[in-house]
Write an enzyme that holds these catalytic residues in place. Structure first.
Site, short mmCIF file in Angstrom:
data_model
loop_
_atom_site.label_atom_id
_atom_site.label_comp_id
_atom_site.label_asym_id
_atom_site.label_seq_id
_atom_site.Cartn_x
_atom_site.Cartn_y
_atom_site.Cartn_z
CB SER A 13 -2.95 46.71 -22.68
OG SER A 13 -3.10 45.86 -21.59
CE LYS A 16 -8.16 53.56 -19.79
NZ LYS A 16 -8.22 52.14 -19.92
CG ASP A 146 -14.74 46.45 -18.45
OD1 ASP A 146 -14.87 45.70 -19.43
OD2 ASP A 146 -13.65 46.96 -18.11
CD GLN A 191 -18.70 52.41 -37.34
OE1 GLN A 191 -19.88 52.08 -37.38
NE2 GLN A 191 -17.90 52.26 -38.37
CB CYS A 380 13.90 47.68 -1.99
SG CYS A 380 12.83 47.65 -0.54
N GLY A 382 17.21 44.24 -3.33
CA GLY A 382 18.54 44.15 -3.95
C GLY A 382 19.65 44.61 -3.00
CD GLN A 384 15.58 43.76 2.56
OE1 GLN A 384 15.10 42.67 2.25
NE2 GLN A 384 14.85 44.73 3.11
CD GLU A 403 10.88 39.07 2.45
OE1 GLU A 403 11.81 39.91 2.46
OE2 GLU A 403 9.93 39.10 1.65
CG HIS A 505 11.40 51.24 -4.06
ND1 HIS A 505 11.60 50.12 -4.84
CD2 HIS A 505 10.99 50.80 -2.85
CE1 HIS A 505 11.32 49.04 -4.13
NE2 HIS A 505 10.94 49.42 -2.93
CD GLU A 507 12.28 51.66 -7.97
OE1 GLU A 507 13.29 52.12 -7.40
OE2 GLU A 507 11.67 50.66 -7.56
#
Ligand code: GLN
Length: 532
Positions: A13, A16, A146, A191, A380, A382, A384, A403, A505, A507
Site C-alpha cells: 500500500s 506504487k 515475498d 537499505q 448497476c 443501484g 436495479q 438474485e 459502470h 466510473e
C-alpha cells in the site's frame, strides 16, 4: 521501446500504482507514447473472484478484463487504452505453463521455475507490440521479499539483460518511516529492501521515497550511499496535502521525469503542467460544496468503490465544488431508518454490488430520493434497486430481483438468458464495453449530447422486459437501450429533477480533467439542491 519497472519495498500500500500512473502522465506530457501494465504475484488468474475485503474494487477494461484497481489509476492519469494483456498475474503465468506441459510443448523436459516459468514471465512483460509505444511502465505488485514474487523478479533480471541495460530502468518505491519518539526519519528498512533486490541481481536506478516529512540532505546522502544510487536519484514522495492528483506535480518538482528520460537516453521535450495545476487548484480552492451519500455494503473499506469515489471528485472538479462523500452502510439504514442517515444530503448514489445483504436499506434510500426529489444516481445494482423500488411503491407489485429472492412473485430484475447456463465464476459475467442508444428528449440524451454511447459492464442480471410496459405506463422512462441484445441500459424518472439509473459502470471512464458527463451532471444537480 524502453521499459520501466516499478517495484515496492518495506510495506504494501505504498502507492506504487499512483507513482507509476503519475510518471506515465509526466512522460506523456513530454511527448512520449506510454503504456502501463501491472504484474501481480498472486495465484488467482485475475482479481474478478476476489472479495472486496481482500482486494478492493475490480476495475473493468474495455475488452472486459477484470483487473486490479491500479489499472484505474493508469487510465485516469494517462491516455493509454489498456487491454487484457496489461494485467498479468502469476496465476495466469502458471496456468499457461501447465497448459503447455499437458499439450506436450516441453518435449519431455522437466518443467521448472527457471527457465519455464521465467520464460513465460518475460513473454508477458514484453507482450506490448514493438513500435506501438515509446515507453512501457510495468508495476510489480507485492513487496520485495515475498516468496511468491521471486520468479517475477528473476524474470525481470533476465529481461533487462536481454534488452540491454540502457533500455530498462528500475524504480524502487520504498518507505522512509518517521519514528516520533526519536524525532527521526529512518533509512534502514529501505537499505535492507534494496539489498534484497541486489541479491536477486537487480540494482535500482531510482529510489522513490514515501515519507511523511521532508527528506533532508544528510538523509538523501545516506540513502544514496547505502542503496548505491546517485543522490539526485533519491526522489522524495511526501504525503500529499489534499489529493492524489497533486502527485504528477510533486514528482515533476523532484525532477523525476527529467531523470528517467536522461537514464533512458531520451530527450526531455518541454512539458506543460497547466492542466494538472488547474485540477489541483480547483480541488484546493473550490467555490461550492455538496454532500453525497454513497449507500453501499463495503463503505468501511478504502478501496471497494475506488473509481466511484474518484469520479465523484472529478464531477466536483468540473463544477468547481467540493464533494464530501458520506459513506453509509446500507444495513445501518435498515437498522436506524432512512431519515437518520439521509435527511441532510444533497444527492444519493447507490453503487454496484452483489448479494442480498443490505439491499432493503438501498431500496429505502432510492425511495427516499424519489419521494423527496433528491438527485439519485444508481449504478448497476443501484439501477436495479431503483427499478425494484419503483415496482413496489409506485406500481404496487410484490417485486424483487431473482438474485435476492429466486421465488419472488414479480421478478422485475432477472438473470440474463445467456447467464443461465454459466457454471464457472471467473470472467463469466456480461463484461466490458457495449453500445447503448439514447432516446431523444431524455435527460440521458441531454447529458451525453449524442445518441450512441459505449460503456463498460459487469453484471449477470438485467431489467425484465416483460414489465417494460407497466413501468412506462407508471411514468418511468427507459432512456438507453442495447439494441442488439434488446436490453434496457438506462432508466430515468422525469418527475424528479435528477433520477438516473445505469446498468453499466460510467466510473470506469472518468478522468480528473475530463469528468464523465453523468458524474458532472449529477454533481451539478446536487449543487442546485444545496443552493435551495
Ligand atoms: N448483482 C447485480 C448483477 O449481477 C449487479 C452487479 C453490479 O452491480 N456490478 O446483475
Amino acid at each position: 521501446m524502453k521499459h520501466i519497472f516499478i517495484t515496492g519495498g518495506v510495506v504494501s500500500s505504498l502507492g506504487k500504482g499512483l507513482t507509476a500512473a503519475s510518471l506515465g502522465a509526466l512522460l506523456e506530457g513530454r511527448g512520449y507514447r506510454v503504456s502501463l501494465q501491472k504484474f501481480d504475484p498472486y495465484l488467482n488468474v485475475d482479481p474478478g473472484t476476489m472479495s472486496p475485503f481482500q482486494h478492493g474494487e475490480v476495475y473493468v477494461l474495455e475488452d472486459g478484463a477484470e483487473t486490479d484497481l491500479d489499472l484505474g489509476h493508469y487510465e485516469r492519469f494517462t491516455h493509454c487504452k489498456l487491454s487484457r494483456a496489461n494485467s498479468v498475474s502469476s496465476g495466469q503465468v502458471y496456468a499457461e505453463v501447465l497448459r503447455k506441459e499437458r499439450r506436450g510443448d516441453y518435449l519431455g523436459s522437466t518443467v521448472q521455475v527457471i527457465p519455464h516459468v521465467t520464460d513465460q514471465v518475460k513473454k508477458c512483460l514484453g507482450a506490448t507490440e514493438e513500435g506501438a509505444y515509446d515507453i512501457v511502465i510495468t508495476e510489480i505488485g507485492g513487496t520485495i521479499g515475498d516468496i511468491e514474487g521471486l520468479p517475477i523478479l528473476e524474470g525481470l533480471r533476465q529481461f533487462a539483460l536481454e534488452k540491454g541495460r540502457e533500455n530498462v530502468l528500475f524504480v524502487h518505491v520504498t518507505l522512509i518511516p518517521y519514528l516520533r519518539a526519536a524525532g527521526e526519519l529512518k533509512s534502514k528498512p529501505s537499505q535492507q529492501s534494496v539489498a534484497r533486490l541486489r541479491e536477486i541481481g537487480i540494482q535500482p536506478d531510482i529510489l522513490v521515497c514515501r515519507t511523511e516529512k521532508t527528506l533532508d540532505q544528510d538523509l538523501r546522502k545516506k540513502l544514496s550511499l547505502f542503496c548505491n544510487v546517485p543522490e539526485r536519484a533519491v526522489i522524495e514522495e511526501k504525503d500529499l496535502e489534499c489529493s492524489i492528483y497533486e502527485l504528477p506535480l510533486a514528482l515533476h518538482a523532484e525532477k523525476l521525469d527529467v531523470l528517467v528520460l536522461e537514464k533512458l537516453g531520451l530527450a526531455s521535450n518541454s512539458i506543460d503542467m497547466s492542466e494538472w495545476e488547474k485540477v489541483v487548484n480547483r480541488l484546493k480552492y473550490p467555490e461550492g460544496k455538496v454532500r453525497i451519500a454513497l449507500v453501499g455494503k463495503y463503505v468501511e473499506l478504502q478501496d471497494a468503490y475506488k473509481s466511484v469515489y474518484e469520479s465523484l471528485t472529478h464531477g466536483g472538479i468540473a463544477n468547481n465544488c467540493r464533494v464530501e462523500v458520506i459513506r453509509i452502510d446500507a444495513e445501518a439504514i435498515e437498522a436506524d431508518g432512512v431519515e437518520a442517515h439521509l435527511s441532510n444530503v444533497n444527492g444519493i448514489l447507490v453503487p454496484g454490488g452483489f448479494g442480498n445483504r443490505g439491499t432493503e436499506g438501498k431500496i429505502a434510500a432510492a425511495r427516499y430520493a424519489r419521494e423527496h426529489d433528491i438527485p439519485y444516481f444508481g449504478i448497476c445494482l443501484g439501477m436495479q434497486i431503483a427499478v425494484i423500488e419503483f415496482a413496489r411503491n409506485v406500481i404496487c407489485l410484490n417485486a424483487n430481483s431473482t438474485e435476492f429472492d429466486p421465488k419472488t412473485e414479480h421478478a422485475v430484475i432477472d438473470i440474463m438468458e445467456t447467464q443461465k447456463k454459466v457454471e464457472g465464476k471467473g470472467a463469466s459475467m456480461r463484461l466490458g464495453a457495449f453500445d447503448c442508444t439514447l432516446k431523444d428528449n431524455t435527460l440521458a440524451h441531454a447529458i451525453y449530447k449524442k445518441h450512441k454511447i459505449s460503456e463498460r459492464h459487469r453484471h449477470r442480471y438485467e431489467l425484465n422486459n416483460t414489465y417494460k410496459q407497466a413501468f412506462e405506463t407508471a411514468g418511468l422512462v427507459f432512456s438507453g437501450h442495447n439494441e442488439a441484445l434488446n436490453l434496457v441500459e438506462m432508466i430515468e424518472n422525469p418527475h424528479n429533477r435528477w433520477f438516473v439509473g445505469v446498468q453499466f459502470h460510467p466510473e470506469f471512464q472518468s478522468k480528473p480533467n475530463a469528468a464523465h458527463p453523468l458524474f458532472e451532471s449529477f454533481i451539478a444537480a446536487t449543487q442546485k439542491t444545496y443552493e435551495k
